[in-house]
Design a protein around this motif. Structure first.
Motif: not given
Length: 535
Positions: A420-435
């Motif tokens: 779950e920690v790894q998932r959140i890290e990847q989710s943050i990267r994805s959201r940052l790419a969009r932002a």
């Protein structure tokens, strides 16, 4: 110009080994507050059409940092006092409109651009004074005090603290009475006893270790919810600001378009213009009027959304005040990603859950260690006429139940938490790419409009008005140039709004959903009951 700010952070990564982390650090989010600047442009004394257009051109200063709302207002009050296209000649006498038309100078004036000041609004007929508007800090304070999801998260954090205390408490002793051989004459035995279970294997402290990490996760979730609320407020605030500015700019240009219709009609009556010019002027006015109505609807919707997030009871739109200055530089997105990982309370909560599952695995491994129950009784034996004392010790033997199933399940939960920690890290990267995409797109657009398109459109409008006065350009071409400048101004407003919203998402650690229900990581005090009996 204001540089985009990001949270001050420290480096941290997956907290699995020690699991002695602390609550995620709080930070002061970057705020885009300030006063909305107004334009200083006014009309010249002759009220000519080029001055009218240029007065609208200067409304662009409303979006620039180096203008002020009251610039030039006092200096040009006399110029604004002229009525219905009447100008003073060198002798101070008023010249009739027909004479002005004959010299190709038409009576074309607009309202003072000071109407763009933050405490002035257009009521449909005229600009009226309002009370001081809301700043971003005002809305944030309301939201932090009124948001039910944030209050719910705070209550759950208190709940976690109470459960942590509860799971570490020892079992209560048992006090009882015993009687034996009561039916036999003179052989009765009566007494009292105290029974106490002693928990072995350090289970109660392990319980508190588990719930201590749960409490940390819940505190991080509380901070996460705070960021969600603030980010939502900021995104919607800048959306509403952009809509408000579009309303202002459109109403100002609608006034220009209305006076353009009057000019076209006057020219047609004087046989200097054609019906085509009049119809085109009316078409432009209709389009701008429609745009004003649509902009007003967009502003009303954005305000209602903002009011709902902030928990504002009074949903009547109020004036919003903010600084929409453009950041100087584009952020280093790799560095921004590292900062967000270090600062994100969302990730802190996930790491605390990893620690919780580690502690729970250790707790389940200690479960087979048998507890000892001690029994101490004292009484009187009628048969012997003496007192007596009973002592008993008991403990379960771990023969059939060695808690292997729970140990295996706890380890699986631990593995899941690390993923779950790894998932959140990847989710943050994805959201940052969009932002980052939104930010850079808006930044390029703002810079292009500020540096090239708006100055070019302004110069084009100036030249077209000069050519019109010299008879080198017809009225329809001037209308087209005016429309082009108006549309460019609206796109600049939209781009600045998009830029501010993208910056708000990054400043808010990419956390949104201020009205979503916060996560409850607590699971009651069942772990305490499992500590007793040694089963």
């Amino acid at each position: 110009m204001k540089k985009l700010t990001f949270p001050l952070t420290i480096s941290c990564f997956l907290a699995i080994a020690g699991c002695a982390g602390v609550n995620g650090p709080s930070r002061q989010l970057a705020r885009h507050t300030g006063s909305v600047a107004g334009s200083s442009s006014m009309l010249s004394a002759n009220g000519s059409p080029d001055d009218a257009a240029l007065a609208f051109v200067d409304t662009v200063a409303y979006f620039d940092d180096d203008t002020s709302a009251d610039d030039g207002v006092a200096d040009e009050t006399d110029e604004l006092a002229m009525d219905d296209g009447l100008a003073n000649d060198s002798d101070g006498r008023k010249v009739a409109d027909s004479n002005l038309r004959a010299s190709n100078i038409e009576p074309f004036t607009i309202e003072p651009i000071a109407a763009f000041e933050s405490n002035v609004a257009f009521d449909g007929n005229d600009y009226v004074m309002e009370s001081a508007g809301y700043t971003l800090a005002d809305i944030e304070a309301l939201a932090l005090g009124n948001n039910p999801a944030l209050l719910s998260a705070q209550a759950t954090t208190s709940k976690a603290a109470g459960l942590r205390h509860q799971v570490g408490t020892r079992p209560n002793p048992t006090l009882g009475y015993f009687g034996q051989q009561i039916a036999d004459r003179n052989t009765d035995q009566h007494g009292v006893f105290v029974e106490q279970e002693f928990v072995r294997g350090n289970k109660l402290q392990l319980n508190r270790d588990v719930l201590g990490h749960t409490q940390r996760a819940q505190a991080a979730e509380n901070e996460t919810q705070r960021y969600r609320v603030l980010t939502d407020v900021r995104v919607r605030f800048f959306e509403a600001i952009a809509a408000q500015q579009q309303v202002d700019a459109t109403l100002a240009f609608a006034d220009v378009a209305q006076r353009g219709v009057q000019v076209a009609e006057d020219r047609q009556e004087a046989e200097e213009g054609t019906l085509i010019e009049t119809l085109q002027a009316r078409t432009l006015l209709s389009e701008v009027t429609l745009a004003a109505e649509q902009a007003e609807v967009a502003y009303q919707g954005a305000w209602q959304d903002l009011a709902a997030i902030a928990g504002m009871q009074d949903s009547a739109p109020a004036r919003l005040v903010a600084d929409m200055s453009t950041p100087i530089d584009t952020p280093d997105w790799n560095f921004a990603y590292t900062e967000i990982l270090a600062q994100s309370p969302e990730l802190t909560a996930a790491q605390a859950i990893v620690c919780e599952k580690q502690a729970l695995h250790r707790r389940q491994q200690a479960q087979p260690i048998s507890n000892v129950t001690a029994h101490l009784g004292a009484g009187y034996d009628d048969a012997t006429d003496h007192g007596m004392i009973n002592v008993q010790l008991s403990a379960p033997i771990a023969v059939w139940n060695k808690n292997s199933g729970n140990i295996s399940a706890a380890y699986s939960d631990y593995v899941r938490a690390t993923q779950e920690v790894q998932r959140i890290e990847q989710s943050i990267r994805s959201r940052l790419a969009r932002a980052a995409q939104e930010f850079e797109t808006a930044m390029k657009s703002v810079r292009k409009y500020e540096d090239e398109i708006i100055p070019q459109a302004k110069k084009s409008l100036e030249l077209s008005e000069e050519a019109y006065r010299a008879g080198e350009l017809d009225f329809l071409q001037v209308l087209i140039v005016r429309r082009s400048y108006y549309e460019s101004s609206i796109r600049l407003i939209q781009s600045r709004g998009n830029l501010a919203q993208a910056a708000s998402k990054v400043d808010g650690l990419l956390l949104t959903g201020g009205l979503d229900s916060p996560v409850d990581y607590t699971d009651g005090d069942g772990i305490r009951g499992a500590s007793f009996g040694g089963q």
